[in-house]
Enzyme design. Structure first.
Site, mmCIF file in Angstrom:
data_model
loop_
_atom_site.group_PDB
_atom_site.id
_atom_site.type_symbol
_atom_site.label_atom_id
_atom_site.label_comp_id
_atom_site.label_asym_id
_atom_site.label_seq_id
_atom_site.Cartn_x
_atom_site.Cartn_y
_atom_site.Cartn_z
ATOM 1 N N ARG A 24 -16.607 -43.719 -10.494
ATOM 2 C CA ARG A 24 -16.633 -45.181 -10.476
ATOM 3 C C ARG A 24 -17.398 -45.665 -11.699
ATOM 4 O O ARG A 24 -18.577 -45.342 -11.867
ATOM 5 C CB ARG A 24 -17.340 -45.707 -9.218
ATOM 6 C CG ARG A 24 -16.709 -45.269 -7.898
ATOM 7 C CD ARG A 24 -15.640 -46.220 -7.428
ATOM 8 N NE ARG A 24 -14.965 -45.689 -6.248
ATOM 9 C CZ ARG A 24 -15.359 -45.907 -4.995
ATOM 10 N NH1 ARG A 24 -16.431 -46.638 -4.763
ATOM 11 N NH2 ARG A 24 -14.680 -45.406 -3.986
ATOM 12 N N SER A 117 -11.935 -48.525 -4.880
ATOM 13 C CA SER A 117 -12.038 -48.927 -3.480
ATOM 14 C C SER A 117 -12.382 -50.401 -3.312
ATOM 15 O O SER A 117 -11.631 -51.274 -3.710
ATOM 16 C CB SER A 117 -13.051 -48.028 -2.762
ATOM 17 O OG SER A 117 -13.031 -48.247 -1.372
ATOM 18 N N LYS A 131 -10.152 -40.544 -8.257
ATOM 19 C CA LYS A 131 -10.599 -39.431 -7.432
ATOM 20 C C LYS A 131 -9.451 -38.461 -7.195
ATOM 21 O O LYS A 131 -8.272 -38.803 -7.360
ATOM 22 C CB LYS A 131 -11.182 -39.917 -6.107
ATOM 23 C CG LYS A 131 -10.182 -40.483 -5.106
ATOM 24 C CD LYS A 131 -10.890 -40.749 -3.782
ATOM 25 C CE LYS A 131 -9.909 -41.143 -2.689
ATOM 26 N NZ LYS A 131 -10.557 -41.184 -1.375
ATOM 27 N N ASP A 293 -8.221 -48.600 2.566
ATOM 28 C CA ASP A 293 -8.773 -47.652 3.534
ATOM 29 C C ASP A 293 -9.873 -48.255 4.417
ATOM 30 O O ASP A 293 -10.293 -47.628 5.386
ATOM 31 C CB ASP A 293 -9.268 -46.370 2.849
ATOM 32 C CG ASP A 293 -10.417 -46.589 1.875
ATOM 33 O OD1 ASP A 293 -10.793 -47.753 1.646
ATOM 34 O OD2 ASP A 293 -10.930 -45.590 1.336
ATOM 35 N N ARG A 294 -10.313 -49.465 4.123
ATOM 36 C CA ARG A 294 -11.331 -50.119 4.949
ATOM 37 C C ARG A 294 -10.737 -51.322 5.668
ATOM 38 O O ARG A 294 -9.760 -51.905 5.210
ATOM 39 C CB ARG A 294 -12.523 -50.558 4.095
ATOM 40 C CG ARG A 294 -13.214 -49.417 3.396
ATOM 41 C CD ARG A 294 -14.465 -49.864 2.675
ATOM 42 N NE ARG A 294 -15.077 -48.743 1.969
ATOM 43 C CZ ARG A 294 -16.369 -48.627 1.716
ATOM 44 N NH1 ARG A 294 -17.206 -49.567 2.114
ATOM 45 N NH2 ARG A 294 -16.837 -47.583 1.063
ATOM 46 N N GLU A 371 -16.887 -44.826 10.061
ATOM 47 C CA GLU A 371 -18.110 -45.095 9.317
ATOM 48 C C GLU A 371 -18.475 -46.560 9.451
ATOM 49 O O GLU A 371 -17.591 -47.416 9.582
ATOM 50 C CB GLU A 371 -17.927 -44.762 7.834
ATOM 51 C CG GLU A 371 -17.681 -43.306 7.547
ATOM 52 C CD GLU A 371 -17.602 -43.021 6.052
ATOM 53 O OE1 GLU A 371 -18.066 -41.953 5.648
ATOM 54 O OE2 GLU A 371 -17.084 -43.870 5.302
ATOM 55 N N GLU A 372 -19.771 -46.845 9.352
ATOM 56 C CA GLU A 372 -20.226 -48.229 9.455
ATOM 57 C C GLU A 372 -19.714 -49.095 8.311
ATOM 58 O O GLU A 372 -19.669 -50.311 8.416
ATOM 59 C CB GLU A 372 -21.756 -48.280 9.492
ATOM 60 C CG GLU A 372 -22.473 -47.524 8.382
ATOM 61 C CD GLU A 372 -22.424 -48.200 7.032
ATOM 62 O OE1 GLU A 372 -22.415 -49.447 7.006
ATOM 63 O OE2 GLU A 372 -22.389 -47.483 6.019
ATOM 64 N N LYS A 384 -9.542 -42.548 5.677
ATOM 65 C CA LYS A 384 -9.651 -43.694 6.565
ATOM 66 C C LYS A 384 -8.516 -44.653 6.252
ATOM 67 O O LYS A 384 -7.955 -44.613 5.165
ATOM 68 C CB LYS A 384 -11.013 -44.354 6.440
ATOM 69 C CG LYS A 384 -11.475 -44.706 5.037
ATOM 70 C CD LYS A 384 -12.915 -45.193 5.079
ATOM 71 C CE LYS A 384 -13.467 -45.493 3.689
ATOM 72 N NZ LYS A 384 -13.859 -44.273 2.967
ATOM 73 N N ARG A 509 -29.200 -48.919 0.483
ATOM 74 C CA ARG A 509 -28.729 -49.436 1.765
ATOM 75 C C ARG A 509 -29.785 -49.141 2.829
ATOM 76 O O ARG A 509 -30.300 -48.024 2.916
ATOM 77 C CB ARG A 509 -27.402 -48.803 2.159
ATOM 78 C CG ARG A 509 -26.280 -49.028 1.152
ATOM 79 C CD ARG A 509 -24.914 -48.872 1.822
ATOM 80 N NE ARG A 509 -23.825 -48.669 0.886
ATOM 81 C CZ ARG A 509 -23.242 -49.607 0.162
ATOM 82 N NH1 ARG A 509 -23.691 -50.849 0.242
ATOM 83 N NH2 ARG A 509 -22.236 -49.328 -0.650
#
Length: 553
Positions: A24, A117, A131, A293-294, A371-372, A384, A509
């Site tokens: 990234r 992403s 990736k 994917d999210r 995942e959160e 995902k 985070r």
């Protein structure tokens, strides 16, 4: 079309490191640094185990700026290495879950996914990402990415094919290329084909379409002007029968229309403000990130946190045809994800990063994972999948409404779950683009103090503090330094992590997770003491100069 292999010397470029899921970097840095992509793509071919002998490869991406340049370079490097079976999505498009499905269905050796992403896109202030995925459809594991980094640090030569005319990938079909006596084919495919076939194996679209029609379900879907726009029309309009007015920001753009494609309450505010009010005309809303994917799931009067979504799917799996057909073997969650699902079933806890679920899925230990960070998926593919998660929720609404013989809403399902299992109050603070050394120093200070730190949570003593270490039950590998955990005697957790998905500086985070049987309390008040303790034990303001987070989720 003709191709000639060229070789020329190069030098390593600093900073070509891979985070949680690939490279990234700021697009401007990639574009303005000579040989940046040529170096990195050659390093991938030099080092990755699944690229050491020619086989079928898949190439696609989220449509962001620089993707087409990267795609051209990947194809030409592949040709120079003797690869003759190259599959690309039309116009370079292919969502991350769609590429995983395509790798699996076409039995490819590898997939190159051009995406950063949920990071912004564009020439000036956007990011670029790349990736590598393996033959199982999942992200390259650490042992592969580490070798790619090492190769990039020591690269001396670029090997690449030069074409006698530009490639045209805007039409489906085959492009034949002769590269120094060897014939190769670039197959340009419809990026929806394999993914839609996969979704048909997961869901009963006829039943869902009847449900949508029967109850006049009102839905809003936000694609952030990224790659899911091309999938949303097919899935939600053609297969579910929703009007095209249900789709927002559905046309992919190289800069995502200036939007930050992170499907959370901050960046999906347009969707949130349209759907969550109690008087909203919408029953449910979805948002998907740059590469699809999210997912964000909201309903009238309700926000479904990713952690709660995982827990609810774990209780409602019999309403999802994929699990009815294939069985439900188990659940895994990333360590920072709330323990909501732990109150439903036994779980496997992994570090952050979808690649850690791969071994568990390949060995048949789990069927569902989450995942959160707004990621949910199943063992049908190895990424995902935002649209898959959304269709799970439509399936649950359909099943609950059939049982009740009335339309059952998202809020009712959420509160019913909390009433039975209790609620994990949960929040994440993101401190973006902080000085990297300061962030690392803060984390090291907490590691050094882990055995001696003393604190309590409104009288509840600290049970332990550690740096999470993961022992893979399948291959025995150990992954360390995955987040500082403060775990209290009542199960409450404060967690500190450095994110691996940013492109500039470091992102800290901080996660807050507290269980209660009272599900109607004010979340801010429930977590207030935890926030105070977190600032004290981390000295985050001292290290970073920040008094407030950049984003609260």
């Amino acid at each position: 079309m003709q191709a000639t292999i060229k070789r020329y010397p190069t030098s390593p470029i600093s900073g070509q490191t891979l985070g949680t899921s690939g490279l990234r970097k700021r697009a401007s840095e990639v574009e303005n640094t000579p040989n940046y992509l040529e170096n990195f793509v050659n390093a991938m071919f030099n080092a990755a185990s699944n690229l050491q002998k020619p086989g079928k490869i898949i190439i696609g991406g989220d449509g962001r700026y620089l993707n087409l340049k990267a795609l051209d370079i990947i194809i030409r490097v592949a040709l120079s290495r003797g690869f003759t079976d190259i599959v690309v999505g039309k116009s370079g498009f292919m969502s991350t879950p769609a590429e995983s499905a395509t790798i699996i269905r076409r039995k490819a050796e590898a997939g190159f996914i051009m995406t950063a992403s949920h990071n912004p896109a564009g020439k000036e202030h956007g990011d670029f990402g790349l990736k590598l995925n393996m033959s199982n459809g999942g992200p390259a594991p650490i042992e592969v990415t580490s070798k790619i980094e090492e190769s990039a640090r020591n690269i001396k030569e670029i090997v690449i094919a030069e074409l006698n005319k530009p490639l045209n990938i805007d039409s489906v079909g085959d492009i034949e290329i002769e590269c120094e006596g060897k014939k190769a084919v670039v197959h340009v495919i419809d990026p929806l084909e394999d993914y839609i076939a996969y979704l048909h194996e997961c869901f009963d679209f006829e039943n869902l379409k009847q449900f949508v029609s029967k109850y006049h379900l009102k839905v809003q879907v936000d694609g952030f002007n990224a790659v899911t726009g091309i999938y949303n029309k097919k899935v939600f309009c053609e297969l579910l029968g929703l009007p095209e007015s249900s789709l927002k920001n559905a046309i992919p753009m190289p800069d995502f229309g200036g939007k930050h494609p992170d499907p959370n309450l901050t960046y999906a505010a347009e969707l949130v403000h349209a759907v969550i009010p109690e008087d909203s005309p919408y029953d449910i809303g979805f948002a998907f990130d740059g590469d699809g994917d999210r997912n964000l799931i909201v309903g009238r009067g309700a926000f479904v946190s990713p952690s709660d979504s995982l827990a609810i799917l774990s209780t409602k799996y019999n309403d999802i045809p994929f699990f009815v057909k294939n069985g439900f073997k188990g659940v895994a969650r990333s360590m920072p994800t709330s323990a909501a699902v732990d109150h439903v079933t036994s779980i496997t806890e992994t570090p952050t990063g979808w690649k850690f679920f791969g071994n568990l899925m390949d060995s048949g230990k789990i069927s569902l994972c989450g995942e959160e960070s707004f990621g949910t998926g199943c063992c049908g593919i190895r990424e995902k999948d935002g649209i898959w998660a959304a269709l799970c929720w439509v399936s649950i609404l359909a099943a609950e409404s059939e049982r009740a013989q009335r339309l059952v809403g998202v809020k009712e399902i959420l509160e019913s779950h909390w009433a039975k299992y209790g609620r994990n109050y949960y929040q994440r603070y993101d401190f973006d683009e902080v000085d990297k050394k300061a962030a690392e120093d803060m984390m090291q200070m907490m590691r050094d103090n882990a055995k001696t730190v003393k604190c309590d949570l409104n009288g509840v003593p600290l049970k332990f503090c550690d740096d999470f270490e993961y022992h893979d039950s399948v291959d025995g590998s150990v992954t360390s330094k995955q987040g500082i955990r403060f775990v209290f005697e009542d199960g409450s957790r404060i967690i500190f992590r450095l994110s691996g998905t940013g492109s500039v500086g470091a992102t800290i985070r901080v996660y807050f997770d507290k269980y209660s049987k009272d599900y109607k309390a004010d979340q801010t008040k429930v977590l207030a003491d935890m926030v105070t303790v977190a600032y004290a034990v981390s000295q985050i303001t001292k290290f970073t100069g920040r008094e407030k987070p950049s984003v609260v989720t």
